[in-house]
Design a protein around this motif. Structure first.
Motif, PDB file in Angstrom:
ATOM      1  N   MET A  78       0.652  -1.284   0.037  1.00 40.74           N
ATOM      2  CA  MET A  78       0.000  -0.068   0.011  1.00 40.74           C
ATOM      3  C   MET A  78       0.857   1.287   0.158  1.00 40.74           C
ATOM      4  O   MET A  78       0.581   2.205  -0.682  1.00 40.74           O
ATOM      5  N   ILE A  79       1.913   1.311   0.799  1.00 44.85           N
ATOM      6  CA  ILE A  79       2.851   2.258   0.786  1.00 44.85           C
ATOM      7  C   ILE A  79       3.462   2.733  -0.534  1.00 44.85           C
ATOM      8  O   ILE A  79       3.830   3.712  -0.915  1.00 44.85           O
ATOM      9  N   GLU A  80       3.661   1.579  -1.102  1.00 41.23           N
ATOM     10  CA  GLU A  80       4.316   1.658  -2.624  1.00 41.23           C
ATOM     11  C   GLU A  80       3.445   2.309  -3.413  1.00 41.23           C
ATOM     12  O   GLU A  80       3.889   3.259  -4.317  1.00 41.23           O
ATOM     13  N   GLU A  81       2.400   2.019  -3.416  1.00 42.69           N
ATOM     14  CA  GLU A  81       1.202   2.606  -4.407  1.00 42.69           C
ATOM     15  C   GLU A  81       0.991   3.931  -3.888  1.00 42.69           C
ATOM     16  O   GLU A  81       0.604   5.055  -4.768  1.00 42.69           O
ATOM     17  N   ALA A  82       0.987   4.211  -2.779  1.00 43.78           N
ATOM     18  CA  ALA A  82       0.766   5.741  -2.124  1.00 43.78           C
ATOM     19  C   ALA A  82       1.821   6.401  -2.874  1.00 43.78           C
ATOM     20  O   ALA A  82       1.697   7.758  -3.056  1.00 43.78           O
ATOM     21  N   ARG A  83       3.210   6.024  -2.624  1.00 44.10           N
ATOM     22  CA  ARG A  83       4.266   6.570  -3.249  1.00 44.10           C
ATOM     23  C   ARG A  83       4.138   7.031  -4.849  1.00 44.10           C
ATOM     24  O   ARG A  83       4.341   8.169  -5.420  1.00 44.10           O
ATOM     25  N   ARG A  84       3.521   6.203  -5.583  1.00 45.94           N
ATOM     26  CA  ARG A  84       3.142   6.417  -6.716  1.00 45.94           C
ATOM     27  C   ARG A  84       2.250   7.225  -7.026  1.00 45.94           C
ATOM     28  O   ARG A  84       2.305   8.303  -7.864  1.00 45.94           O
ATOM     29  N   ASN A  85       1.123   7.222  -6.336  1.00 43.40           N
ATOM     30  CA  ASN A  85       0.220   8.339  -6.328  1.00 43.40           C
ATOM     31  C   ASN A  85       0.624   9.677  -5.977  1.00 43.40           C
ATOM     32  O   ASN A  85       0.285  10.650  -6.454  1.00 43.40           O
ATOM     33  N   ARG A  86       1.604   9.828  -4.801  1.00 47.09           N
ATOM     34  CA  ARG A  86       2.289  10.886  -4.624  1.00 47.09           C
ATOM     35  C   ARG A  86       3.076  11.571  -5.559  1.00 47.09           C
ATOM     36  O   ARG A  86       2.990  12.719  -5.901  1.00 47.09           O
ATOM     37  N   ASP A  87       3.622  10.625  -6.022  1.00 48.04           N
ATOM     38  CA  ASP A  87       4.653  11.135  -7.286  1.00 48.04           C
ATOM     39  C   ASP A  87       4.004  11.658  -8.493  1.00 48.04           C
ATOM     40  O   ASP A  87       4.503  12.661  -9.098  1.00 48.04           O
ATOM     41  N   ALA A  88       3.130  10.827  -9.076  1.00 45.92           N
ATOM     42  CA  ALA A  88       2.295  11.211  -9.941  1.00 45.92           C
ATOM     43  C   ALA A  88       1.590  12.610  -9.836  1.00 45.92           C
ATOM     44  O   ALA A  88       1.624  13.279 -10.918  1.00 45.92           O
ATOM     45  N   ARG A  89       1.458  13.027  -8.589  1.00 44.74           N
ATOM     46  CA  ARG A  89       1.017  14.577  -8.509  1.00 44.74           C
ATOM     47  C   ARG A  89       1.825  15.534  -8.052  1.00 44.74           C
ATOM     48  O   ARG A  89       1.704  16.689  -7.883  1.00 44.74           O
ATOM     49  N   GLY A  90       3.401  15.014  -7.915  1.00 40.64           N
ATOM     50  CA  GLY A  90       4.492  15.944  -7.738  1.00 40.64           C
ATOM     51  C   GLY A  90       4.261  16.538  -6.333  1.00 40.64           C
ATOM     52  O   GLY A  90       4.769  17.649  -6.353  1.00 40.64           O
ATOM     53  N   LEU A  91       3.828  16.089  -5.479  1.00 42.51           N
ATOM     54  CA  LEU A  91       3.693  16.287  -4.079  1.00 42.51           C
ATOM     55  C   LEU A  91       4.972  16.349  -3.424  1.00 42.51           C
ATOM     56  O   LEU A  91       5.707  15.165  -3.097  1.00 42.51           O
ATOM     57  N   GLN A  92       5.476  17.475  -2.924  1.00 47.28           N
ATOM     58  CA  GLN A  92       6.652  17.413  -2.212  1.00 47.28           C
ATOM     59  C   GLN A  92       6.562  17.350  -0.619  1.00 47.28           C
ATOM     60  O   GLN A  92       7.747  17.412   0.177  1.00 47.28           O
ATOM     61  N   ASN A  93       5.355  17.669  -0.166  1.00 44.04           N
ATOM     62  CA  ASN A  93       5.346  17.651   1.261  1.00 44.04           C
ATOM     63  C   ASN A  93       4.385  16.338   1.763  1.00 44.04           C
ATOM     64  O   ASN A  93       3.812  16.589   2.932  1.00 44.04           O
ATOM     65  N   VAL A  94       4.608  15.315   1.389  1.00 49.39           N
ATOM     66  CA  VAL A  94       4.330  14.066   1.688  1.00 49.39           C
ATOM     67  C   VAL A  94       5.362  12.898   1.939  1.00 49.39           C
ATOM     68  O   VAL A  94       6.034  12.874   1.179  1.00 49.39           O
ATOM     69  N   SER A  95       5.418  12.332   3.401  1.00 47.63           N
ATOM     70  CA  SER A  95       6.256  11.340   3.575  1.00 47.63           C
ATOM     71  C   SER A  95       5.511  10.144   3.785  1.00 47.63           C
ATOM     72  O   SER A  95       4.526  10.377   4.433  1.00 47.63           O
ATOM     73  N   LEU A  96       6.210   9.135   3.576  1.00 50.92           N
ATOM     74  CA  LEU A  96       5.319   7.982   3.701  1.00 50.92           C
ATOM     75  C   LEU A  96       6.273   6.909   4.435  1.00 50.92           C
ATOM     76  O   LEU A  96       7.564   6.702   4.001  1.00 50.92           O
ATOM     77  N   SER A  97       5.769   6.042   5.145  1.00 59.46           N
ATOM     78  CA  SER A  97       6.313   5.044   5.919  1.00 59.46           C
ATOM     79  C   SER A  97       5.416   3.702   6.182  1.00 59.46           C
ATOM     80  O   SER A  97       4.287   3.982   6.425  1.00 59.46           O
ATOM     81  N   THR A  98       5.977   2.791   6.473  1.00 57.94           N
ATOM     82  CA  THR A  98       5.204   1.364   6.990  1.00 57.94           C
ATOM     83  C   THR A  98       5.136   1.804   8.412  1.00 57.94           C
ATOM     84  O   THR A  98       5.828   2.537   9.088  1.00 57.94           O
ATOM     85  N   SER A  99       4.034   0.939   9.103  1.00 58.06           N
ATOM     86  CA  SER A  99       4.092   1.365  10.625  1.00 58.06           C
ATOM     87  C   SER A  99       5.062   0.878  11.444  1.00 58.06           C
ATOM     88  O   SER A  99       5.432   1.588  12.331  1.00 58.06           O
ATOM     89  N   GLU A 100       5.632  -0.232  10.868  1.00 60.64           N
ATOM     90  CA  GLU A 100       6.883  -0.750  11.561  1.00 60.64           C
ATOM     91  C   GLU A 100       7.985   0.346  11.598  1.00 60.64           C
ATOM     92  O   GLU A 100       8.856   0.711  12.598  1.00 60.64           O
TER      93      GLU A 100
END
Length: 152
Positions: A104-126
Motif C-alpha cells: 500500500m505504501i508503494e502505491e501511495a508513493r506512486r500516487n504522491r509522485d504522479a501528483r508531484g507532491l513534495q510535502n508528503v512522507s510515507l512509511s510503513t507502521s513498523e
C-alpha cells in the motif's frame, strides 16, 4: 534486545499484503474499484471520495472549533494508497502517511509522485514506530478513517 512483535500484528500485516493485491478495492469495498471490474472513471471516483472526506472532516473542525484551522504537520494513520493523504497535502504544510502494508505504501508513493507532491512522507507502521517517529517533530493533526476496526 529487539522487542518481539505480536503475532496478531504479523497476521494483520500479512492480511493487508494479500488485500493490497487489489489495493483500491481493499481501501473502499465497492465492486467498481476492483482492478478487474473498474470502469474508466473508477480512479477519479475513488480520488473524489477522498477529496470529499477530507473536505467534510476539515469543514467540521473549522465549523465547530477553529475557522482558521490549517494543520502544519498532519499524520494520516492507515493511509493505504493515499486516498486521504493526497487531499490532506493540499491543506497541510506536511503530511506523513503510515500504513501496515508495504505494498500500500508503494502505491501511495506512486500516487504522491504522479501528483508531484513534495510535502508528503510515507512509511510503513513498523518503520514509523521503530525508527522514524522519534526523529519527527510533533503533529498538530492526526487523522485516521476506516482503520481502527482492523487493529487487533
Amino acid at each position: 534486545m529487539t522487542p518481539r512483535r505480536p503475532a496478531e500484528r504479523d497476521g494483520e500485516r500479512a492480511r493487508w499484503e494479500r488485500l493490497a493485491r487489489d489495493p483500491y478495492y481493499a481501501v473502499l469495498n465497492e465492486e467498481g474499484f476492483r482492478q478487474d471490474r473498474a470502469a474508466d472513471d473508477a480512479r477519479a471516483r475513488f480520488d473524489l471520495s477522498g477529496e470529499r472526506d477530507v473536505a467534510e472532516t476539515l469543514g467540521e473542525i473549522r465549523r465547530h472549533f477553529d475557522q482558521e484551522f490549517r494543520p502544519s504537520r498532519a499524520l494520516d494513520f492507515g493511509c493505504g494508497v493515499g486516498r486521504l493523504t493526497v487531499p490532506l497535502a493540499r491543506e497541510c504544510g506536511h503530511v506523513t502517511g503510515v500504513d501496515i502494508s508495504r505494498t500500500m505504501i508503494e502505491e501511495a508513493r506512486r500516487n504522491r509522485d504522479a501528483r508531484g507532491l513534495q510535502n508528503v512522507s510515507l512509511s510503513t507502521s513498523e518503520e514509523f514506530f521503530t525508527d522514524w517517529s522519534a526523529a519527527q517533530p510533533g503533529f498538530d493533526f492526526i487523522h485516521s478513517y476506516i482503520v481502527f476496526q482492523h487493529v487487533p
